[in-house]
Design a protein around this motif. Structure first.
Motif, PDB file in Angstrom:
ATOM      1  N   MET A  88      34.478  22.863  43.078  1.00 27.87           N
ATOM      2  CA  MET A  88      35.578  23.529  43.776  1.00 27.87           C
ATOM      3  C   MET A  88      35.902  24.872  43.147  1.00 27.87           C
ATOM      4  SD  MET A  88      38.637  20.969  44.963  1.00 27.87           S
ATOM      5  CE  MET A  88      39.828  22.252  44.599  1.00 27.87           C
ATOM      6  N   GLY A  89      36.157  25.893  43.942  1.00 31.99           N
ATOM      7  CA  GLY A  89      36.515  27.206  43.407  1.00 31.99           C
ATOM      8  C   GLY A  89      37.902  27.147  42.775  1.00 31.99           C
ATOM      9  N   ALA A  90      38.179  28.133  41.890  1.00 29.81           N
ATOM     10  CA  ALA A  90      39.494  28.177  41.245  1.00 29.81           C
ATOM     11  C   ALA A  90      40.561  28.499  42.292  1.00 29.81           C
ATOM     12  CB  ALA A  90      39.500  29.236  40.156  1.00 29.81           C
ATOM     13  N   VAL A  91      41.675  27.806  42.189  1.00 26.67           N
ATOM     14  CA  VAL A  91      42.810  28.099  43.082  1.00 26.67           C
ATOM     15  C   VAL A  91      43.752  29.030  42.326  1.00 26.67           C
ATOM     16  CG1 VAL A  91      44.766  27.114  44.321  1.00 26.67           C
ATOM     17  CG2 VAL A  91      42.593  25.879  44.211  1.00 26.67           C
ATOM     18  N   THR A  92      44.097  30.153  42.936  1.00 23.79           N
ATOM     19  CA  THR A  92      44.971  31.105  42.250  1.00 23.79           C
ATOM     20  C   THR A  92      46.304  31.202  42.963  1.00 23.79           C
ATOM     21  OG1 THR A  92      44.142  32.982  43.547  1.00 23.79           O
ATOM     22  CG2 THR A  92      43.033  32.514  41.455  1.00 23.79           C
ATOM     23  N   SER A  93      47.369  31.437  42.172  1.00 20.71           N
ATOM     24  CA  SER A  93      48.707  31.608  42.736  1.00 20.71           C
ATOM     25  C   SER A  93      48.861  33.044  43.220  1.00 20.71           C
ATOM     26  CB  SER A  93      49.750  31.296  41.673  1.00 20.71           C
ATOM     27  OG  SER A  93      49.716  32.322  40.699  1.00 20.71           O
ATOM     28  N   PRO A  94      49.856  33.288  44.094  1.00 19.03           N
ATOM     29  CA  PRO A  94      50.114  34.671  44.520  1.00 19.03           C
ATOM     30  C   PRO A  94      50.379  35.584  43.326  1.00 19.03           C
ATOM     31  CG  PRO A  94      51.339  33.138  45.900  1.00 19.03           C
ATOM     32  CD  PRO A  94      50.719  32.318  44.793  1.00 19.03           C
ATOM     33  N   LYS A  95      51.028  35.050  42.285  1.00 20.76           N
ATOM     34  CA  LYS A  95      51.318  35.872  41.113  1.00 20.76           C
ATOM     35  C   LYS A  95      50.030  36.290  40.400  1.00 20.76           C
ATOM     36  CE  LYS A  95      54.072  35.942  36.925  1.00 20.76           C
ATOM     37  NZ  LYS A  95      54.761  35.133  35.936  1.00 20.76           N
ATOM     38  N   GLN A  96      49.089  35.338  40.276  1.00 16.33           N
ATOM     39  CA  GLN A  96      47.799  35.659  39.659  1.00 16.33           C
ATOM     40  C   GLN A  96      47.038  36.698  40.494  1.00 16.33           C
ATOM     41  OE1 GLN A  96      46.437  31.529  39.323  1.00 16.33           O
ATOM     42  NE2 GLN A  96      46.035  31.866  37.135  1.00 16.33           N
ATOM     43  N   ASP A  97      47.121  36.543  41.822  1.00 15.58           N
ATOM     44  CA  ASP A  97      46.459  37.508  42.713  1.00 15.58           C
ATOM     45  C   ASP A  97      47.018  38.914  42.495  1.00 15.58           C
ATOM     46  OD1 ASP A  97      44.857  35.587  43.808  1.00 15.58           O
ATOM     47  OD2 ASP A  97      46.081  35.283  45.604  1.00 15.58           O
ATOM     48  N   ARG A  98      48.354  38.981  42.398  1.00 15.62           N
ATOM     49  CA  ARG A  98      48.978  40.297  42.190  1.00 15.62           C
ATOM     50  C   ARG A  98      48.546  40.895  40.860  1.00 15.62           C
ATOM     51  NH1 ARG A  98      53.605  38.161  44.276  1.00 15.62           N
ATOM     52  NH2 ARG A  98      54.556  37.891  42.225  1.00 15.62           N
ATOM     53  N   SER A  99      48.517  40.048  39.817  1.00 12.70           N
ATOM     54  CA  SER A  99      48.125  40.518  38.490  1.00 12.70           C
ATOM     55  C   SER A  99      46.680  41.035  38.511  1.00 12.70           C
ATOM     56  CB  SER A  99      48.263  39.362  37.500  1.00 12.70           C
ATOM     57  OG  SER A  99      47.753  39.743  36.245  1.00 12.70           O
ATOM     58  N   ARG A 100      45.825  40.319  39.200  1.00 13.94           N
ATOM     59  CA  ARG A 100      44.419  40.730  39.295  1.00 13.94           C
ATOM     60  C   ARG A 100      44.283  42.046  40.068  1.00 13.94           C
ATOM     61  NH1 ARG A 100      40.821  35.881  40.962  1.00 13.94           N
ATOM     62  NH2 ARG A 100      41.765  35.169  39.023  1.00 13.94           N
ATOM     63  N   ALA A 101      45.079  42.178  41.126  1.00 17.78           N
ATOM     64  CA  ALA A 101      45.037  43.412  41.926  1.00 17.78           C
ATOM     65  C   ALA A 101      45.497  44.611  41.096  1.00 17.78           C
ATOM     66  CB  ALA A 101      45.895  43.261  43.178  1.00 17.78           C
ATOM     67  N   THR A 102      46.545  44.381  40.279  1.00  9.92           N
ATOM     68  CA  THR A 102      47.053  45.463  39.413  1.00  9.92           C
ATOM     69  C   THR A 102      45.987  45.878  38.394  1.00  9.92           C
ATOM     70  OG1 THR A 102      49.306  44.648  39.622  1.00  9.92           O
ATOM     71  CG2 THR A 102      48.850  46.077  37.753  1.00  9.92           C
ATOM     72  N   ARG A 103      45.345  44.888  37.786  1.00 10.66           N
ATOM     73  CA  ARG A 103      44.306  45.150  36.798  1.00 10.66           C
ATOM     74  C   ARG A 103      43.181  45.987  37.426  1.00 10.66           C
ATOM     75  NH1 ARG A 103      39.816  43.190  34.187  1.00 10.66           N
ATOM     76  NH2 ARG A 103      40.037  43.230  31.926  1.00 10.66           N
ATOM     77  N   GLN A 104      42.767  45.562  38.604  1.00 15.30           N
ATOM     78  CA  GLN A 104      41.698  46.249  39.345  1.00 15.30           C
ATOM     79  C   GLN A 104      42.094  47.695  39.645  1.00 15.30           C
ATOM     80  OE1 GLN A 104      38.756  45.153  40.741  1.00 15.30           O
ATOM     81  NE2 GLN A 104      38.479  46.274  42.648  1.00 15.30           N
ATOM     82  N   ARG A 105      43.358  47.886  40.058  1.00 10.22           N
ATOM     83  CA  ARG A 105      43.832  49.239  40.382  1.00 10.22           C
ATOM     84  C   ARG A 105      43.843  50.115  39.133  1.00 10.22           C
ATOM     85  NH1 ARG A 105      48.016  47.467  43.272  1.00 10.22           N
ATOM     86  NH2 ARG A 105      49.712  48.398  42.069  1.00 10.22           N
TER      87      ARG A 105
END
Lengths: 192, 192
Positions: free
Chosen positions: B1-18
């Motif tokens: 199963m793929g990792a399940v991420t929370s909306p907060k983790q998604d936001r953090s990842r998006a910020t890092r990427q930016r």
């Protein structure tokens, strides 16, 4: 008749030369950001005022240094004895791995971000590129009237520049020698 | 199963990427000296505190950016469709003329003067170099068990790097296309 110079003119010329050599050395070691006129003057053992007498602005000093680098490199190329193509290829590549190339690289990269430096460095690079190409064609005995020969020599000089870049952070000499040996064979076949 | 991420983790990842994309963009435009954490954070639309949460030091941010550049370039290479050698050579050379290469070049040159940056950039460059070579051998269908083939491919990648450098100050596209066309022919003959 050659120009007759006074001892004072000789001293002035020697100071100018020392400033240019120091500018190249500082660029190679400290990069553009760390190479102020003061840093160069101190390296040359010259007062800041004397440096500014020769080069009123920082751009003047470093444009002068690029020009100096370019002339040194052309002179080194022209001084190569006539020899086999493999030796010529090795000598051409060697031009791109020493402190002169490191200094030129620092200036190119600085010029890409500094509007005041960019036009001068661009113009000079175009001039140096044409001169280097002309000397390489001559040393390699390449016949540019044949299709593809011009581009073959240009590609070789691009490869030499890329090898210089690969040598920036680590000593890439052993790998470089193997690449140069192989491409000298391919080039020899291509040039006929 | 793929990792399940929370909306907060998604936001953090998006910020890092930016932040990583902004670091690359700032390096390409302003160089190392002009690319502080504050400049990158502002470009990314992120507070300085948030930037430091992701990357405690300037070196962390830019090492991350180099790694990001490297992964993007490898992904672009691997995504190339299987095609003729001339197209592969052109695509390999294209990798060295865009903003990713400009950013990497700024970092290499900065690393040559900055002791804190140097070991990380050197290690990463060696890793990226090996990976790029491996992908190029595969795309070109080159048989490295034959003598000289390894060095032939290496020389091609050195030429691509040199062409990228020649493109730094001016648009060198027209000349580059002629050189690439000719060298693709030489390479094809050499690889058999």
């Amino acid at each position: 008749m050659g120009a007759v110079t006074s001892p004072k003119q000789d001293r002035s010329r020697a100071t100018r030369q020392r400033l240019l050599e120091s500018a190249v050395a500082c660029l190679a070691v400290h990069g553009w950001a760390g190479s102020t006129v003061s840093v160069v003057a101190e390296h040359a053992g010259v007062s800041r005022g004397a440096a500014q007498h020769h080069f009123p602005t920082r751009e003047d000093l470093f444009t002068g240094a690029v020009e100096y680098v370019a002339e040194e490199r052309s002179a080194a190329l022209r001084a190569l004895p006539v020899q086999g193509r493999a030796e010529v290829v090795a000598a051409l590549v060697d031009l791109y791995t020493g402190p002169l190339f490191r200094a030129a690289l620092q200036l190119w990269v600085a010029a890409s971000n500094e509007e005041q430096l960019r036009p001068r460095v661009t113009e000079l690079e175009a001039r140096v590129g044409r001169e280097t190409h002309r000397i390489a064609v001559n040393l390699l005995g390449a016949d540019e009237t044949r299709p593809g020969v011009r581009e073959t020599v240009q590609g070789l000089l691009d490869m030499a520049r890329g090898l210089g870049l690969a040598n920036l952070l680590t000593d890439d000499g052993a790998r470089r020698r193997r690449v140069v040996t192989q491409w000298a064979v391919l080039l020899d076949e291509a040039l006929g």
